[in-house]
Design an enzyme around this catalytic site. Structure first.
Site: not given
Ligand code: GUN
Length: 296
Positions: A54, A98, A121
């Site tokens: 990311k 996350q 998100d």
């Molecule tokens: N863990 C797995 N997929 C995601 C996601 O799309 N967002 C977040 N914040 N954590 C994740």
């Protein structure tokens, strides 16, 4: 094999290029550089890989990336204090915590502490409610990526039968809301659904998000259907570790009209849509026009 293979890797590169172009304009015309803060608690190796990826892609599109790595035993109070600090920071337009969080932290409480306008998100309860009532919201990244691919493949989705297999808050439920928003007739199926095979056979659009390796075989798929496979399952086959989706790809591709592969389908779209959401959040926060084609 008859199906068109939907190239998510190429599609994601196109989305990132569109984001980068818009970011350059924001800088040139308004002196704005979008900023994305990612918070990682603990040392889950898969999450660390994901967070690194990311960060790299965020800077590649010209945005600022802020990474906050906290120890696994971080208290809820300390994590909330960081979130409040990021909420108040004008350089931060998007905040992502996350998941999964360590067990001693209440994910719902933490997510709902994020400023909804910075919730890239789309997990905050306000955004969930806005999406469910057809109002402007931040939309979860993976379902947004699936919607973009479906629109590109099919044009209008109006009137099509869509079956979403999986009812998670991250994928299944928001995916169903987005398909409903595009006037599909939507069924949410799951592990307790009676005669799942028959339900799937009615789908013009089948979205598989159950997390079970190759659970959906080709004979569950309507000829010509568009199949979006969200599953990323690590399995061992012939003594080798490999990635497979929730759909049995070879048999499904012989029947479907179009299908996403694993890897290289939905996966790359998630981070591309995170960047798109960060751009959208920046535009909204500054009263500027939103990027076309990068929102629901
Ligand atoms: N863990 C797995 N997929 C995601 C996601 O799309 N967002 C977040 N914040 N954590 C994740």
């Amino acid at each position: 094999m008859s199906a068109t293979i939907i190239d998510g890797k190429a599609f994601a590169a196109t989305v990132r290029a569109q984001v980068a172009e818009h970011v350059a304009l924001l800088k040139a015309d308004h002196g704005l550089t979008p900023g994305l803060a990612v918070v990682l608690v603990g040392e889950d190796p898969a999450s660390e890989v994901y967070v690194r990826s990311k960060g790299k892609q965020t800077t590649e599109v010209g945005m600022n990336s802020y990474e906050h790595k906290l120890p696994a035993d971080t208290s809820e109070a300390d994590l909330l204090a960081l979130i409040f600090q990021l909420n108040a920071d004008p350089a931060v337009n998007g905040i992502l915590v996350q998941l999964p969080l360590p067990d001693h932290l209440d994910s719902d409480l933490v997510i709902n502490a994020i400023d909804p306008a910075k919730d890239v998100d789309g997990f905050h309860i306000s955004n969930v409610g806005l999406l469910g009532t057809g109002q402007k919201s931040m939309v979860p990244c993976t379902p947004l990526g699936c919607l973009m691919m479906l629109r590109a493949q099919l044009g209008s989705l109006s009137g099509l039968n869509a079956v979403v297999v999986g009812r998670s808050n991250i994928v299944g439920k928001p995916m169903a809301q987005l398909l409903l928003g595009d006037s599909c007739t939507v069924t949410i199926a799951h592990s307790r659904t009676k005669d799942l095979a028959e339900v799937c056979r009615g789908a013009d659009i089948l979205v598989a998000a159950v997390g079970r390796p190759e659970m959906i075989p080709g004979d569950w798929i309507k000829p010509g259907a568009t199949v979006i496979d969200v599953g990323i399952n690590r399995i061992e086959r012939d003594g080798k570790k490999t990635l497979v989706g929730d759909v049995a790809f070879a048999s499904a591709a012989a029947v479907a009209g179009a299908i996403t592969p694993v890897p290289g389908g939905v996966g790359p779209m998630t981070i591309a849509c995170l960047l798109a959401n960060t751009l959208t959040a920046t535009c909204r926060a500054n009263g500027l026009a939103e990027p076309q084609g990068l929102t629901a």
